[in-house]
Motif scaffolding. Sequence first.
Motif, short mmCIF file in Angstrom:
data_model
loop_
_atom_site.label_atom_id
_atom_site.label_comp_id
_atom_site.label_asym_id
_atom_site.label_seq_id
_atom_site.Cartn_x
_atom_site.Cartn_y
_atom_site.Cartn_z
N UNK A 205 23.95 -4.56 -21.01
CA UNK A 205 23.93 -3.60 -22.26
C UNK A 205 25.01 -4.17 -23.29
N UNK A 206 24.79 -5.43 -23.55
CA UNK A 206 24.94 -5.72 -24.98
C UNK A 206 23.43 -6.20 -25.61
N UNK A 207 22.47 -5.90 -25.12
CA UNK A 207 20.62 -6.19 -25.73
C UNK A 207 20.57 -4.50 -25.96
N UNK A 208 19.77 -4.37 -26.57
CA UNK A 208 19.00 -2.57 -27.01
C UNK A 208 18.02 -2.19 -26.41
N UNK A 209 17.25 -3.85 -26.01
CA UNK A 209 16.37 -3.92 -25.19
C UNK A 209 16.35 -2.44 -23.29
N UNK A 210 15.46 -1.65 -23.64
CA UNK A 210 15.25 -0.83 -22.60
C UNK A 210 14.06 -0.25 -22.01
N UNK A 211 14.02 -0.52 -20.55
CA UNK A 211 12.27 0.19 -19.68
C UNK A 211 12.84 0.46 -18.53
N UNK A 212 11.75 1.62 -18.26
CA UNK A 212 12.22 1.91 -16.53
C UNK A 212 10.90 1.18 -16.08
N UNK A 213 10.57 1.71 -14.44
CA UNK A 213 9.13 1.94 -14.37
C UNK A 213 9.42 3.75 -13.57
N UNK A 214 8.47 4.34 -13.65
CA UNK A 214 7.95 5.74 -13.79
C UNK A 214 8.01 6.04 -12.17
N UNK A 215 7.35 5.14 -11.18
CA UNK A 215 7.32 4.96 -10.18
C UNK A 215 8.52 5.37 -9.37
N UNK A 216 10.05 4.80 -9.73
CA UNK A 216 11.34 5.03 -8.93
C UNK A 216 12.37 4.52 -9.92
N UNK A 217 12.45 5.90 -10.77
CA UNK A 217 13.62 6.28 -11.39
C UNK A 217 15.05 6.75 -10.76
N UNK A 218 16.37 6.62 -10.89
CA UNK A 218 17.34 6.70 -9.82
C UNK A 218 18.17 7.29 -11.33
N UNK A 219 18.59 8.70 -11.67
CA UNK A 219 19.78 8.61 -12.72
C UNK A 219 20.84 9.23 -12.26
N UNK A 220 21.95 9.25 -12.80
CA UNK A 220 22.60 9.99 -13.37
C UNK A 220 22.41 11.66 -13.67
N UNK A 221 23.27 12.65 -12.72
CA UNK A 221 22.61 14.60 -13.28
C UNK A 221 23.29 14.04 -15.22
N UNK A 222 24.73 13.27 -14.86
CA UNK A 222 25.46 13.63 -16.31
C UNK A 222 24.40 12.60 -17.08
N UNK A 223 24.11 12.00 -17.53
CA UNK A 223 23.76 11.65 -18.07
C UNK A 223 22.66 11.99 -18.11
N UNK A 224 21.61 12.57 -17.44
CA UNK A 224 20.46 13.32 -18.30
C UNK A 224 20.85 14.13 -18.54
N UNK A 225 22.15 14.92 -18.89
CA UNK A 225 22.24 16.50 -19.90
C UNK A 225 22.92 16.12 -21.14
#
Length: 386
Positions: A205-225
Amino acid sequence: MSSLTLGLLGATLLSLLIWLVLLLFWGQFWRTDQRLRGTPPTRWPSIAVVIPARNEAAVIATSVRSLLQQNYGGDLHLILVDDQSDDGTTDIAQQTAINLGKQAQLTIVRGTPLPKGWSGKLWALSQGIEVAAEVAPDYLLLTDADIAHDPQNLSQLVAHACTHHCALVSLMVKLRCQSLWEKLLIPAFVFFFAKLYPFRWVNDPQRATAAAAGGCILIETTALEKIGGIACIRDALIDDCSLAKAVKSAGYRIWLGLTSSTVSLRAYTTLDSIWQMVARTAYTQLSYSPLLLLGTVIGMTMVYLLAPISLVTGLVLHQVALAGVGASVWLLMAIAYTPIVRFYGLAWPWALTLPLIAVLYTLMTLDSARRHWQGRGGAWKGRVYP
């Protein structure tokens, strides 16, 4: 030793230094140890799975079956968004659910025409997420139609998210690696991705690097909103990393790792099939910059090609120092590549092919730029994105 040979030796020594930095200080990108780890929560949250599907008749039954047979303790509902398929994708999905006696858990959404400014996958996801809002799930699982999920996958994703307080948890699913071209190029695809986005840095969390793999992403609904919904990245071709960046930039914790049990069903039996996958977005990754493209070509040559060139040249000219440095660099890159080679069940000599692989990926990147300049850089599944 001639001035040309001295110059080659100096450049190869620089390549040696680069590999030492990569191995020791670049987020241990070459390791394959970022795996799901978590304690089951006291209450399993509700999940809506959104699957965009466009002409996926060959794989949709396996994918839907794997999701409907999840060993998951909470409420689970599947939403399949038919992105204007013409091969019977939705009929197969519906029949799969009926055969399992779980048709009530599957909702099929007929996708509407693609509006201007949206990529096809994201528009399909947007429509599915809108339908999912009716059941107000705690989490959304955004997954591709060609993924076979391990029966424990959802439970492990949620356990990791809850234990480590992550708003987004993503898996680089295990890609198919059976044909000759898959064995040569698919492990390297993951290797290069991890070098670009070291998983440990993504998960810090201290680094800005961000990535995900589109085949499988679990995301909190509130965060997406909070980040403005999927519409905030509506035109992104590299949508998974764009979503991860938006979530992490909003102050949420994200996580990305590998799995050997949830797998991609997509077959890449020819060089052309892999070439098309990479060339679609390679130049996008470089922000459509000719300068970055030139830097990439120079960098790939420096990092991956100087070693074999120096080794062969040194042997031919009987220059022990040049051959020795070239061999040392080649050995270091093979050491870095070996973990992902083994992860894909291949013998260690495949790790020595990295220079050849680098040549092919560089050519794919150049072709991606050419397509962009010709106005067809984002072509995918019958659509061309500007």
